[in-house]
Design an enzyme around this catalytic site. Structure first.
Site, short mmCIF file in Angstrom:
data_model
loop_
_atom_site.label_atom_id
_atom_site.label_comp_id
_atom_site.label_asym_id
_atom_site.label_seq_id
_atom_site.Cartn_x
_atom_site.Cartn_y
_atom_site.Cartn_z
N LYS A 1 -14.68 -21.47 -15.09
CA LYS A 1 -15.86 -21.21 -15.27
C LYS A 1 -16.46 -20.43 -16.24
O LYS A 1 -17.44 -20.68 -17.00
CB LYS A 1 -16.67 -20.64 -13.92
CG LYS A 1 -16.40 -21.40 -12.69
CD LYS A 1 -17.28 -20.82 -11.55
CE LYS A 1 -17.35 -21.77 -10.29
NZ LYS A 1 -18.04 -21.01 -9.25
N ASP B 1 -24.36 -22.32 -9.04
CA ASP B 1 -24.26 -21.24 -8.13
C ASP B 1 -25.24 -20.21 -7.88
O ASP B 1 -25.48 -19.94 -6.58
CB ASP B 1 -22.87 -20.56 -8.24
CG ASP B 1 -21.73 -21.15 -8.53
OD1 ASP B 1 -21.59 -22.01 -7.42
OD2 ASP B 1 -20.67 -20.70 -9.22
N GLY C 1 -16.61 -10.32 -8.28
CA GLY C 1 -16.11 -11.38 -8.94
C GLY C 1 -16.88 -12.61 -9.35
O GLY C 1 -18.23 -12.31 -9.58
N GLY C 2 -16.49 -13.83 -9.69
CA GLY C 2 -17.23 -14.75 -10.10
C GLY C 2 -18.41 -15.25 -9.23
O GLY C 2 -19.69 -15.32 -9.68
#
Length: 287
Positions: free
Chosen positions: A74, A111, A137-138
């Site tokens: 990503k 997201d 995190g992501g």
């Protein structure tokens, strides 16, 4: 006249079991579209994630209309795109790449919108003045951005890596100066949760391969809403404990479905039936 066909791929490591292809293709059939969605598992193909730029170029040359991008690409894909949606650029992560008619590549991040839409759907009147986010995190980065956009005024970001949590807090504070964003450690949770409106869990703990809970169930209380982004299983240990404690809950299926509906709309220009996609998704997930 038959509608134009679509060819879409999911790029990442370990994506073979993903439910995304079935979710997209079933909705496409309901919309009367000729739509093929394939996984591109970098592990199976023995392709390093650092070659994501080449994968994007190959997909464009092979006639793909779009790619969904997942872990660990990503962030890596950003340098290989012609245009990046401002929200995705600010977040520093892309999960959807659309190939325009002129061959240019444009990156988006669904997201953030996926969590926001899912939250509005599942916890429509929940207070968001003070929220604890567990995981920087992501996934946590996207959720943090969504929470601030949803009106969170005090966001505490908890992570084992305090440096990572601090960097995320500083970045969010710069982009959203109206919000107070702070980094914290797990040992701060006993002080934070009693005075918070809600908590979002965004770590791998609770997944089928990582069972358990990221923090003790004893910290939960009935005034707290609890959201989990894990969706395999949907009924995580955290959500079970939260319901037992009298908390309102939001499972990870909401974010999973809405990030897919937003990606589908970007790819096709057609607004999908989110309720239909949700029902199909939940029929595929084994609790």
């Amino acid at each position: 006249m038959n509608p134009r066909p679509y060819l879409v791929g999911l790029v990442g490591t370990g994506v073979g079991p993903s439910l995304t292809p079935a979710l997209h293709m079933t909705e496409a059939r309901a919309q009367g579209l000729d739509y093929v969605y394939r996984t591109i598992d970098l592990d199976e193909l023995a392709i390093s994630p650092t070659r994501i730029g080449e994968v994007v170029s190959w997909a464009r040359a092979l006639g793909f209309d779009a790619l969904n991008i997942t872990h660990p690409c990503k962030q890596l894909v950003l340098a290989h795109l012609d245009d990046i949606d401002p929200a995705a650029a600010a977040l520093g992560a892309v999960n959807t790449v659309v190939f325009d008619a002129d061959g240019r590549t444009r990156g988006h991040n669904t997201d953030v919108t996926g969590f926001a839409h899912g939250f509005a759907e599942g916890l429509p009147d929940a207070a968001t003045d003070t929220v604890v986010l567990v995981g920087a995190g992501g996934a946590g980065t996207a959720v943090a951005d969504a929470l601030v956009r949803l009106g969170c005024l005090n966001l505490h970001i908890v992570d084992l890596d305090l440096t990572r949590a601090g960097q995320l807090a500083a970045d969010l504070g710069t982009r959203h100066p109206h919000a107070r964003v702070m980094a914290a450690g797990f040992d701060d949770l006993p002080d934070l949760l009693p005075v918070s409106d809600g908590v979002v869990h965004a770590t791998p703990t609770g997944m089928a391969a990582h069972p358990g809970m990221a923090f003790p169930a004893e910290l939960l209380h009935p005034r707290l809403w609890v959201a989990d982004i894990v969706y395999r299983p949907l009924n995580t240990a955290l959500l079970q404990a939260a319901r037992a404690a009298g908390c309102r809950t939001l499972d990870g299926g909401h974010m999973a479905v809405h990030q897919a509906t937003d990606a589908f709309a970007l790819i096709t220009g057609i607004t999908p039936d989110a309720e239909r996609m949700s029902k199909h998704f939940r029929s595929l997930v084994v609790d």
